[in-house]
Structure formats: structure tokens, C-alpha cells
Design a protein around this motif. Structure first.
Motif, PDB file in Angstrom:
ATOM      1  N   ALA A 216       0.885  -1.011   0.121  1.00 36.46           N
ATOM      2  CA  ALA A 216       0.188   0.168  -0.004  1.00 36.46           C
ATOM      3  C   ALA A 216       0.898   1.292  -0.018  1.00 36.46           C
ATOM      4  O   ALA A 216       0.696   2.246  -0.686  1.00 36.46           O
ATOM      5  N   LEU A 217       1.939   1.190   0.821  1.00 36.11           N
ATOM      6  CA  LEU A 217       2.901   2.295   0.680  1.00 36.11           C
ATOM      7  C   LEU A 217       3.346   2.479  -0.332  1.00 36.11           C
ATOM      8  O   LEU A 217       3.709   3.807  -0.639  1.00 36.11           O
ATOM      9  N   ASP A 218       3.976   1.498  -1.170  1.00 34.83           N
ATOM     10  CA  ASP A 218       4.543   1.761  -2.430  1.00 34.83           C
ATOM     11  C   ASP A 218       3.886   2.478  -3.358  1.00 34.83           C
ATOM     12  O   ASP A 218       4.013   3.301  -4.143  1.00 34.83           O
ATOM     13  N   ILE A 219       2.107   2.036  -3.432  1.00 37.72           N
ATOM     14  CA  ILE A 219       1.450   2.677  -4.479  1.00 37.72           C
ATOM     15  C   ILE A 219       1.106   4.198  -4.055  1.00 37.72           C
ATOM     16  O   ILE A 219       1.192   4.833  -4.790  1.00 37.72           O
ATOM     17  N   ASP A 220       1.027   4.378  -2.711  1.00 45.63           N
ATOM     18  CA  ASP A 220       0.761   5.671  -2.327  1.00 45.63           C
ATOM     19  C   ASP A 220       1.834   6.864  -2.646  1.00 45.63           C
ATOM     20  O   ASP A 220       1.777   8.025  -2.908  1.00 45.63           O
ATOM     21  N   LYS A 221       2.950   5.981  -2.352  1.00 47.66           N
ATOM     22  CA  LYS A 221       4.335   6.954  -2.684  1.00 47.66           C
ATOM     23  C   LYS A 221       4.439   7.341  -4.298  1.00 47.66           C
ATOM     24  O   LYS A 221       4.709   8.224  -4.653  1.00 47.66           O
ATOM     25  N   GLU A 222       3.762   6.026  -4.942  1.00 50.19           N
ATOM     26  CA  GLU A 222       3.877   6.198  -6.632  1.00 50.19           C
ATOM     27  C   GLU A 222       3.033   7.286  -6.989  1.00 50.19           C
ATOM     28  O   GLU A 222       3.024   8.129  -7.641  1.00 50.19           O
ATOM     29  N   LEU A 223       1.817   7.575  -6.112  1.00 48.43           N
ATOM     30  CA  LEU A 223       0.724   8.471  -6.355  1.00 48.43           C
ATOM     31  C   LEU A 223       1.134   9.606  -5.637  1.00 48.43           C
ATOM     32  O   LEU A 223       0.139  10.672  -5.816  1.00 48.43           O
TER      33      LEU A 223
END
Lengths: 280, 335
Positions: A216-223
């Protein structure tokens, strides 16, 4: 002859170049939409106070010309921004503009509004109210116009988790994850992973929780979504605490505090402070 | 021979055509110059009037002269006199002359907050009749925000000084006021002491009178001494209070002065807020609104309209994680 043709061409271009006339009604609508655009740009810059002010103004303009579509849109946007600012009462008042006049808005808008009110109730720990509003949102959310279906699944999962059914919450998280991937909705994908991670942590599966939360953190960082990043870090701190690793938990807590402070995200900032106090 | 004739004839034609072209070009140039001159007001009958200013700052040759927002003339010349006064000559369009009286005032004003300077004619009472050739008009400069701020600072300064003086006076341990208060405190304490002693003595005296003791005389002596001491204390207190009384009018007058200054300053602030600042803010608001209208018009005009993306209303959709994700709104949403 050539000069005459050239003159004609110049006149024709000048004619095309002039702006078509606008009626006063068009000018009013243009101003309203422009205010909405400015609010949107303020949201993108993270200036939420300013965005709230501009959405309130756009809402007033929409109400002054009785444009129900725009009233619903700006009321929902205002409520979203107020909620992000941690101003639940103001968000609730904005939602009332839609929910108190159900005949003026379509199902999709009503579902959005009811869903957001359910979310506000959930954040405030009022689980029965959450259930009632969530049911209404699910009732109003008809395919294909309603785009809130996946979010409502996620909210249902959160409610179930708050009621203590972590296993059931994981099932909702799974459904929300599938739906979000089918819709290519990355934000909801991260939300579903976060919910799954939290539920796994409640069940005592610290390793699994950390895996989901890191995704989840990876996606949120990406966004580049600061509030969500702070939320993920807080959940990761809780998961590390569950493993008994206070040092790692403290590090996640520090990072969450730093992110929420930089983003001006008050609710996450307070949560991070509470966590750090607990760790001391 | 025939070829030579044809060549000669062709050459003659070319010469004629080039002369015709040159004549046309010269004529066009003359027309353009005449049009430009006409546009610049060269053929407009004008009247020259004069005013004197302390400085030429903000003025330049050709600068517009306006009457109730209409351009009625321009600055014709700016020169400096031997006595360092600036002489400004204005060229006024004759058709506006009857509207401008010799008692009118010229004012250097700014067009909007970020606009250029203009000379504005403020009509007078009309008693002096219309302006004539070389009429001398009165000149004044519009007070700027900077001037207003400077005035405010000037008015605030004595208030601050007075307040500082008063504070220093009250806080200075050597000041008459503080000394007087100390004396009063000391005297009140000794009076309190004396009063206690007196009460005791009276009780003893009353008791002894009741018992008819012979030592009554001695007790009365002591009471007398105490009374004398109390009298001395009261005298000291009286002196101290007199000193306070003498000092108070000075303090009161300073306070009055400060209050008067505050009143005058608040009046200036009120004037600024109600008048000058409101006008500035109003003009700025108008300017911003006009700019927005211009931008809107430009965006809708070809070819810019083709370069600007069509507007798309965005909804901050419900996000189960509490995020703010905008999505385009599809279709009508109102009923």
C-alpha cells in the motif's frame, strides 16, 4: 486583385479570431466553473483551506442560479476537503445540501454523499450511524453511473473491522482489491491493501500485515499522496509494535510524524504524536 | 529598326509605371503621415494652459490630461524656472474648453493600482469662467498610500513617546508618585500599629476607670503620646497625598494628549479605510475581474481555443481511505 484577396483573407482571419459573444448567463456559469477549477488547483497544490473557501464560493454561485448538478458537485467536493481538514461538522453541513434534497440529485451523487457521511461517522466511532448511511449509499449506488462501489466495499470492510470481525474484514478487503484492480483504481487498491494489512495485524499476523502495508505504501508513494503515506506508516508502526519491535515502530512513527507535518495533515499528525507517546 | 522601336516603347512604359508607382508610394506615405498627425491631434484646435508644480516626478511630455475620465488634452511641455518651480504646459482640446473653468485644479493621479500616471482636471466652482490662453491652474498631488502610511507613523510617534514617558514615570522608583505611595504605605502601617496600641490602652483605661485606680493619670499620658504620634503620621500622609494630588494633573494632561492623538490617528485610519483604501481595493478588484474576462475571451477565441483543453468538471470522489482523488464528472448529475 491580389491585395484585395489578401485584405479579405486578413478580415476572415480576424473574424475567426474574435471571441464568440457570451450571454450574461454564460458569463455567470463560466465564473462558477472557473471558481471550481481554482479550488481544484488548490487541492492539487495541497492548499486545502483555500480550496475549501473556493468550493464554498462555487457552491454559493451554483445555488444562486439553482444549478442542482453543480450544487451537488461542489457540495460533495467541499465536504471532501472539510473532511480532509478534520472539520467533520463543516463536512456534514456540506453533505446536507445533497442528502436533504434527494429529489434534486441522482443516485450516484446521493451514494457519494451517503458514503461520505458513513465515513465521517466511522471516523467518529459512531458505528450504528455508519451502518445506516452505508446501507443508504449501497442502495443508491446503481451501476454503471455510480463510481463509488469499490469505495463502499472498502468502507464496509473498515466497519466490519471496527466491529471486531477481522476475518470478515479481510474478505471485504479482498473483494475491494479485486474491484479496484478491475477498475484500475490505484487509490482504492492501496486502500484495500491497507485494510487487509490492518485486519491481518488484528489477527496477529504481523508479517503478513507488514507485507500488505508495504505494498500500500509503495502505491501511495507512487501516487504521491502524503496523507495516505502517513497512514500507511502509522499502520506499519502498529504492526511492528505487534511483533514487539519498538525501535522499528518508533522509526515508522517518526516518519509518519514528519510526513504528516510536512503535508499539514492534522488528523495523521495527532495520531503519530499519540503513537510516539505510547512508545515512550 | 522595328525591334529598336519596340524596346524604346517598352522602356517608356517601364519608366511610366515606375514613376506611377513612386508617385503612389509618396502619396501613400503622405496620407499615412497626415493620418498619424490627425490621430495625434495635430489638426485639432487646442488651447494652452499652464500650471506650476514642485517636482516633475511622474510627469512627461505627451502624458494624457483627463476630465471625468475623458482624454481632453496632453502635456505639451515641461520646463524648470529659475526659482526651481516646474512649469507644465497643457494642450487642451478646444471643444472641451467651455467645460473647464479657470478655478479648476490639476491633480496627478494614478490609473488603477498598477496603471500609469495621468493628469486629472478637477472642476472648480465655475465663478472664474472658462479657461483662456495661458490660464494658470492650481496643481495638487494625490496623496499616495505611502504618504498616508507616513502620516500615520507621524501621528503614532507622539503617542508612543507619551505612553513611554507615563510608563517610565510610574515605574521609576525615584519619581514623586512612587515616593508618595511608599510614604502612604509606611504611614498606613504605623497608623494601623498605633490604632492597635490605642485600642489596648482604651480597654485598660476603661477597666481601670471602673476600678478607680490611681495610675489612671499615667495611662492617659501614654494615650496622649500615642495620639500625638498618630497625628504626626496623618500629617505625613496628608503631605504625601498632596504631592500625588499635585502630580496627577500633569499625568492626566499627558493622558488627555495621548487620547487626543489616538482619536486623530483613528480618524486618519478610518478615512484611509473608508476612502482611499476602499477606492484602491475597488479598482484592484475591477482590474482583476477585467483581466479574468479578457482571459476568458481569449481562451474562447480562435486560434487559442484550439490550444486550450476543454473544461472538465472534477469530482473529489469517495475514497475509503479518506483521500482526495479527483475524477472527471460523467453526464448530468442534477435532477
Amino acid at each position: 486583385m491580389q491585395y484585395a484577396l489578401l485584405l479579405l483573407a486578413v478580415l476572415a482571419v480576424a473574424g475567426c479570431g474574435s471571441a464568440p459573444p457570451q450571454s450574461p448567463a454564460d458569463v455567470r456559469r463560466d465564473r462558477m466553473v472557473e471558481t471550481g477549477d481554482r479550488a481544484q488547483r488548490a487541492v492539487a497544490r495541497g492548499e486545502l483551506e483555500r480550496a475549501a473557501m473556493l468550493y464554498a464560493e462555487a457552491l454559493r454561485q451554483a445555488e444562486s442560479i439553482e444549478d442542482f448538478g453543480a450544487t451537488g458537485l461542489y457540495a460533495l467536493n467541499l465536504a471532501a476537503v472539510r473532511q480532509a481538514l478534520g472539520e467533520a461538522d463543516a463536512a456534514d453541513r456540506a453533505l446536507a445540501k445533497v442528502l436533504d434534497a434527494p429529489r434534486r440529485h441522482d443516485g450516484a451523487r446521493l451514494a457519494e454523499a451517503a458514503g461520505r457521511r458513513a465515513q465521517l461517522a466511522l471516523d467518529a466511532g459512531r458505528l450504528d450511524a455508519t451502518e445506516a448511511w452505508l446501507e443508504r449509499a449501497e442502495r443508491e449506488c446503481g451501476a454503471p453511473a455510480c463510481g463509488a462501489r469499490t469505495a463502499l466495499l472498502g468502507l464496509r470492510g473498515r466497519l466490519v473491522l471496527e466491529r471486531g470481525s477481522a476475518e470478515e474484514a479481510r474478505q471485504y478487503a479482498k473483494r475491494a482489491l479485486d474491484a479496484s484492480r478491475a477498475d484500475a483504481n490505484r487509490e482504492e487498491e492501496a486502500n484495500a491493501l491497507r485494510l487487509d494489512g490492518r485486519a491481518a495485524a488484528r489477527l496477529g499476523h504481523a508479517g503478513e500485515a507488514e507485507k500488505q502495508l508495504n505494498q500500500a505504501l509503495d502505491i501511495d508513494k507512487e501516487l504521491a499522496l502524503p496523507r495516505k503515506i502517513a497512514q500507511d506508516l502509522l499502520e506499519l508502526a502498529e504492526a511492528a509494535l505487534l511483533r514487539g519491535d519498538r525501535a522499528v515502530a518508533s522509526e515508522y512513527g517518526d516518519r509518519a510524524l514528519e510526513v504528516s507535518r510536512a503535508a499539514g495533515a492534522r488528523p495523521q499528525q495527532e495520531a503519530a504524536r499519540r503513537l510516539m507517546e505510547k512508545l515512550r | 529598326m522595328k525591334l529598336q522601336d519596340r524596346m524604346t516603347s517598352n522602356l517608356r512604359e517601364i519608366t511610366l509605371a515606375s514613376r506611377l508607382f513612386l508617385a503612389l508610394a509618396a502619396l501613400s506615405l503622405c496620407v499615412a503621415v497626415a493620418l498619424l498627425a490627425w490621430y495625434q491631434g495635430a489638426f485639432t484646435p487646442t488651447l494652452r494652459v499652464v500650471f506650476f508644480a514642485g517636482t516633475a516626478d511622474g510627469m512627461y511630455q505627451g502624458m494624457a490630461v483627463k476630465l471625468v475620465g475623458f482624454k481632453v488634452g496632453a502635456v505639451d511641455g515641461i520646463s524648470i524656472n529659475n526659482d526651481l518651480r516646474v512649469r507644465v504646459t497643457l494642450k487642451i482640446d478646444r471643444k472641451y474648453v467651455p467645460m473647464i473653468d479657470a478655478g479648476a485644479t490639476i491633480r496627478l493621479a494614478r490609473e488603477g493600482l498598477i496603471g500609469g500616471n495621468v493628469l486629472e482636471i478637477r472642476p472648480g466652482s465655475g465663478d472664474a469662467g472658462p479657461i483662456t490662453r495661458q490660464s494658470i491652474l492650481r496643481y495638487e498631488r494625490e496623496p499616495s498610500i505611502e504618504t498616508a502610511a507616513a502620516t500615520l507613523v507621524d501621528q503614532m510617534t507622539p503617542i508612543v513617546i507619551n505612553v513611554t514617558q507615563i510608563t517610565e514615570y510610574f515605574s521609576n522608583p525615584e519619581s514623586e508618585f512612587r515616593q508618595a505611595i511608599r510614604n502612604v504605605n509606611r504611614t498606613a502601617a504605623s497608623l494601623n500599629e498605633a490604632s492597635g496600641e490605642l485600642k489596648k490602652l482604651i480597654a485598660v483605661t476603661a477597666d481601670r476607670v471602673d476600678r478607680g485606680e490611681a495610675r489612671l493619670g499615667a495611662a492617659l499620658d501614654t494615650a496622649g503620646r500615642l495620639m500625638n504620634s498618630a497625628e504626626a503620621s496623618v500629617a505625613v500622609m496628608d503631605r504625601s497625598l498632596r504631592r500625588i494630588d499635585a502630580a496627577l494633573p500633569g499625568i492626566a494632561s499627558k493622558m488627555d494628549e495621548s487620547l487626543e492623538n489616538i482619536r486623530a490617528t483613528s480618524e486618519t485610519v478610518r478615512r484611509m479605510v473608508n476612502g482611499e483604501l476602499t477606492a484602491v481595493v475597488g479598482e484592484t478588484g475591477g482590474l482583476v475581474s477585467d483581466s479574468a474576462d479578457v482571459m476568458r475571451g481569449a481562451k474562447r477565441a480562435w486560434p487559442v481555443s484550439g490550444l486550450v483543453e476543454p473544461r472538465q468538471e472534477l469530482l473529489l470522489r469517495l475514497d475509503s481511505g479518506g483521500g482526495l482523488s479527483p475524477v472527471p464528472v460523467g453526464g448530468p448529475a442534477g435532477r
